[in-house]
Design an enzyme around this catalytic site. Structure first.
Site, PDB file in Angstrom:
ATOM      1  N   ASP A 209      56.596 -30.422 -18.661  1.00 13.78           N
ATOM      2  CA  ASP A 209      56.691 -31.775 -19.199  1.00 13.78           C
ATOM      3  C   ASP A 209      58.154 -32.136 -19.363  1.00 13.78           C
ATOM      4  O   ASP A 209      59.035 -31.276 -19.331  1.00 13.78           O
ATOM      5  CB  ASP A 209      55.984 -31.852 -20.561  1.00 13.78           C
ATOM      6  CG  ASP A 209      54.480 -31.704 -20.431  1.00 13.78           C
ATOM      7  OD1 ASP A 209      53.964 -32.029 -19.351  1.00 13.78           O
ATOM      8  OD2 ASP A 209      53.845 -31.258 -21.395  1.00 13.78           O
ATOM      9  N   ASP A 530      51.091 -30.347 -24.027  1.00 14.45           N
ATOM     10  CA  ASP A 530      51.025 -30.574 -25.473  1.00 14.45           C
ATOM     11  C   ASP A 530      49.817 -31.389 -25.895  1.00 14.45           C
ATOM     12  O   ASP A 530      49.451 -31.400 -27.058  1.00 14.45           O
ATOM     13  CB  ASP A 530      52.295 -31.271 -25.967  1.00 14.45           C
ATOM     14  CG  ASP A 530      52.580 -32.563 -25.211  1.00 14.45           C
ATOM     15  OD1 ASP A 530      51.725 -32.977 -24.386  1.00 14.45           O
ATOM     16  OD2 ASP A 530      53.642 -33.171 -25.430  1.00 14.45           O
TER      17      ASP A 530
END
Length: 982
Positions: A209, A530
């Site tokens: 990410d 996440d």
């Protein structure tokens, strides 16, 4: 080998005694003969003990346990009641060691503190020793007592590692669980599955990410487009129209989570603390920079008065909140990705705070002059807008397409999320180590590319791909919208940035890389995530990293390792630990196999020639202790170094014993065997002592065999230093003092050897040696270091006869039944993971298609084609398109085994339809088929230059082919019933 040894000894003794010497079997001699046979049996058992490398599981266990070094049950219970009395501000992973734990299935966990998971999973053995907990404190699937802090985290997952080394752990710690991760916790890696440590060492790709991992996740508004003016820095509040200011403050304060806030800094001179969603914190910080107070707005409009909230998701890419005004009318505030929200705006506020018409060409100009320059500076662009609704009639709030439209743009802001200063160097280390880093983000393509350049993921002039999720889906799907592995293989080797991607795109990319046969070695993929929707990608990856601060409970549950600081550089440290685990096991193997080869040959050959083993049973047990327990502790606890990142990944089927290791094993075995046999047969002449060969049954220990035993142990001690290097390095002492365990074990073993030789006496079959004899034993042992340098001089490439060992079985050599079993296991896990979503999507597809068919009937479409039943499969597919529509919706993913058990199709197709295409109503009129055919003839697939890439890409276009044959329906099936009713 041991059985052969016993048989040879018995036969040799029998033939020599009763045939050659012609001695009769006397009854009074029977006890003596029995003692000889018992002696032979003991020698056989000694050979067996030495021959079995039982220290390998212990080395694997210690190496893994050292990387996540913890303390056992005794320490946890000893500190029992201390942890709850620790102040919240002082709690840390180590201070929580003794927190009382409770038993559940499969584990009991104490709570974490200060926003980080600080405890490792405990062994089920802890269950019976821990106190009980009230039902109110239990949280499924694993529950634990709260420590009274709001930052307490949920359980981290199942207790037992679902990997082969589980039994090794039981044998190593004798039932004690690993209580608290320490070694890797210091590097901010909370390990949930032990084998993830070693797997990470062989990683070849990392899909990371952007926000919070590569960047600091501290959002700050640095640019704004407000009142037809592009401000390169925060504007002066006096320059903004009062009406515009009021709308802006209300839109940001109300249309944000009320748990998101900006708090004063903890220390004087520090930055304000951002709590909650970081993007919203950046917007709230923008309000504070404009000298406004968002708390006052929230106090006037508390959260319970909000009329309707459209939460953010990966499809909307925006968040909207509806409030009721004093005049009973409604106002909706909306914020989200600028290019998406601007498409829904028909007006924009001018400099005087009045709305003006916002035409498509105005939008295009704004994108070109405002949004793209912001994105090229690495800024995340957010559009803030609003819309007013009349009080009567009240809008249909469930109709999002109408509600989230005709907006009025208030402003567009550019939010900076600085790259972490340590990330570029960490990525350079990964690239030098042969690991490809890819960024998978939901940000704008220009923003993502700019951040990737700053991080060093891409470099100007390289041949790489930067594409958006929509284009990615178009490239990897065929005419039917199905994902094809061949298409993925054309993209992923050059792909570096995937922008505007959804969690489904991330899962598709990870699965595509893992399943690819494009490269010789199977790719080992690590993924960071996440969000809740990142769960499938984290599960599918070889190693899943969840964010400890920003990650959700689902993401942590699906992960193998949790990054407690959400930092990419912690992943690089995990790579170092993984490679260190692999090398530690190889070091121990090199040492133990050398000892095994020498000890077995000496015991077997000596017993067969002299009817007695030069190394006695108790001596062998001591040698076994040296080469198993002590050696595994010494060699498996080497700390990782930066040099581990200077080599490429080994690969999944690289042999555990390399040719260099085999050269070292055989080379040192030759040296040791030569000296041992020299001492065995001519040693008594060299030292001028009595020979120990052919000694009577109960004769006292001889100096001759004691010298052989002592020399053998000295050679193993110095060879243990050689075994620290397995890649042909010459400096075997490099970093030796950084491992105090190794130094302690070597010196301790030497001290114990002195005690055994000098004071062991008959139990150890040792006779005290003189000083000069000790010096010769040590000198011969030191020769191992010199001989190691000689072996390192010999090029491995010239030793063609050396073979590798420990290679993973090739795929074609694995029985087909085993392959099928493995596939079933993996697919079953995936099927269970998304079983609810699969059924939900099937139901939606079925209902949607049925409604479309009913609408088609109502519209008076021709049914002539559906009433004809022809035997030809091709004619049937042309006439009955409704049947084809039903077949695709009812049995999608069930016709092929690979699609039935994969979550690819069930997760990807609905989102692909929503974003990229409109629902197609199946028609059964013959004229429609003719029109479609004409359209296909007139259309030509466009090809364009991909502006996001440094290389020219050939476009992969989607075309709909309605002439594909459909399989005929079987009688009794739902399809057959439908055809009959038609």
């Amino acid at each position: 080998m041991s059985a052969i040894t016993v048989i040879i000894l018995v036969l040799y003794f029998t033939v020599d005694t009763f045939v050659v010497n012609k001695k009769p079997w006397l009854p009074e001699c029977t006890p003596v003969y029995v003692q000889y046979f018992v002696k032979f049996f003991i020698i056989g058992v000694t050979v067996l003990v030495v021959a079995v490398p039982e220290g390998l599981p212990l080395a694997v266990t210690i190496s893994l346990a050292y990387s996540v070094k913890g303390r056992g049950l005794a320490r946890a219970v000893a500190l029992g009641s201390a942890a709850p009395n620790i102040p919240a501000k002082d709690r840390s992973p180590t201070s929580l060691l003794g927190t009382p734990v409770v038993s559940c299935d499969p584990c009991r966990l104490p709570a974490g503190a200060q926003g980080r998971e600080s405890l490792r999973r405990l062994s089920p053995a802890l269950g019976s020793a821990a106190p009980s907990v009230p039902a109110t404190d239990r949280i499924a699937p694993c529950w634990y007592p709260s420590l009274g802090t709001p930052e307490a985290f949920p359980a981290l997952g199942s207790a037992t590692p679902q990997r082969p080394c589980n039994s090794f752990l039981v044998g190593m710690v004798g039932g004690r669980g690993l209580a608290v991760a320490k070694k890797m916790m210091k590097d901010n890696n909370l390990v949930r599955h032990l084998d993830a440590c070693e797997t990470m060492g062989n990683a070849t790709a990392i899909c990371s990410d952007k926000t919070g991992t590569l960047t600091t996740n501290r959002m700050t508004v640095v640019q704004a487009y407000l009142g037809d003016v592009h401000y390169k820095e925060i504007p002066d509040p006096s320059s903004i129209n009062a009406k515009t200011m009021e709308l802006l403050v209300n839109a940001i304060a109300i249309n944000s989570a009320y748990t998101t806030k900006i708090l004063p800094p903890e220390k004087e001179g520090a930055l304000p603390r951002q709590v909650g969603n970081k993007t919203e914190c950046g917007l709230l910080g923008f309000v504070l920079d404009l000298k406004q107070d968002y708390d006052a707005v929230r106090s006037q409009m508390p959260e319970e008065k909000l009329y309707k909230v459209y939460t953010f998701n990966s499809v909307r890419k925006s968040m909207s909140t509806v409030i009721k005004l004093p005049d009973e009318s409604f106002r909706m505030y909306s914020k989200g990705a600028s290019e998406i929200v601007l498409k829904k705006c028909c007006k924009i506020l001018n400099g005087s705070g009045e709305p003006r018409v916002f035409r498509p060409r105005d939008r295009d100009e704004m994108v070109k002059k405002v949004i793209e320059p912001m994105a090229c500076d690495g800024l995340r662009t957010i559009c803030v807008a609003y819309r007013d609704f009349p009080s009567s009639p009240e809008p249909d709030w469930d109709n999002e397409n109408d509600i989230l439209n005709d907006l009025t743009c208030i402003c567009v802001v550019g939010i900076e999320d600085p790259v972490r200063p340590e990330v570029p160097e960490a990525i350079r280390k990964c690239q030098r180590a042969g690991i490809t880093v890819r960024m998978v983000t939901g940000d704008n393509i220009n923003t993502a590319r700019a951040i990737a350049i700053k991080c060093g993921i891409i470099h100007p002039g390289e041949d790489f791909l930067c594409i958006e999720g929509k284009e990615f889906n178009q490239r990897i799907r065929n005419e039917k919208g199905e994902i094809e592995q061949e298409r993925i293989d054309k993209i992923w080797p050059k792909l570096r940035v995937l922008a505007r991607s959804s969690p489904t795109d991330k899962h598709t990319l990870v699965k595509g890389i893992i399943d690819s046969t494009h490269t010789e070695q199977r790719q080992v993929v690590a993924v960071t995530g996440d969000g809740t929707n990142d769960g499938p990608a984290l599960k599918k990856a070889d190693v899943g990293f969840a964010m400890g601060i920003a990650g959700t409970d689902v993401a942590k549950e699906a992960s193998d390792i949790i990054l407690t600081d959400d930092n990419f550089s912690s992943i690089v440290k995990a790579v170092m630990w993984g490679r260190n685990v692999y090398d530690s096991i190889s070091k121990f193997l090199q040492f133990q196999l050398t000892v095994n080869v020498v000890a077995v040959i000496v015991a077997f050959t000596g017993a067969c020639i002299t009817q007695d083993s030069p190394l006695k049973a108790v001596q062998m047990l001591w040698v076994n202790l040296i080469m198993d327990t002590f050696a595994s502790l010494a060699l498996a606890t080497e700390p990782p170094t930066e040099t581990l990142l200077l080599r490429k990944p080994y690969g999944r089927n690289k042999p555990l014993i390399s040719r260099t290791m085999m050269k070292n094993i055989l080379g040192h075995a030759v040296y040791q065997l030569t000296l041992i046999f020299t001492l065995l047969f001519v040693g008594e002449k060299m030292f001028e002592i009595d020979s120990g060969r052919n000694a009577p049954l109960h004769s006292p220990p001889s100096e001759h065999y004691t010298i052989i035993f002592n020399t053998f142990v000295m050679m193993q001690l110095f060879n243990e230093i050689n075994a620290r290097k397995i890649h042909g390095e010459r400096n075997v002492f490099d970093g030796i003092f950084r491992n105090p365990i190794f130094c302690t074990i070597v010196l301790g073993t030497f001290a114990i050897q002195i005690v055994i030789v000098q004071f062991g006496g008959k139990p150890f079959s040792c006779s005290p040696l003189q000083l000069d004899q000790w010096m010769w034993c040590i000198f011969i042992g030191l020769g191992e270091l010199v001989w190691g340098q000689v072996i390192a001089t010999i090029p491995t490439s010239r030793l063609k006869f050396l073979k590798e060992a420990g290679r993973l079985t090739q795929k074609e050599e694995i029985p087909e039944e085993e392959l099928n079993e493995d596939v079933e296991e993996i697919d079953h896990a995936e099927r269970e993971l998304r079983r609810g979503q699969i059924l939900w999507f099937r139901g939606l597809n079925r209902i949607q298609t049925q409604i479309e068919v009913v609408n088609t009937f109502k519209s008076g479409a021709s049914f002539q084609g559906a009433l004809r039943r022809q035997s030809s499969v091709t004619s049937q597919s042309q006439d009955i398109r409704v049947v084809k529509a039903f077949r695709s919706s009812l049995y999608e993913g069930l016709e092929k085994p690979e699609s039935r058990t994969s979550i690819h199709n069930f997760m990807a197709h609905p989102e692909f339809r929503i974003e990229d295409s409109q629902p197609h109503i199946p028609l059964i009129d013959d004229t429609d088929l003719e029109e479609d055919a004409a359209l296909k003839q007139n259309s030509s697939p466009p090809s364009s230059l991909n502006k996001n890439n440094s290389a020219i890409d050939s476009g992969i276009n989607l075309t709909t082919d309605t002439s594909k044959s459909a399989t005929s329906s079987s009688p009794g099936s739902p399809i057959h019933s439908l055809e009959t009713s038609l």
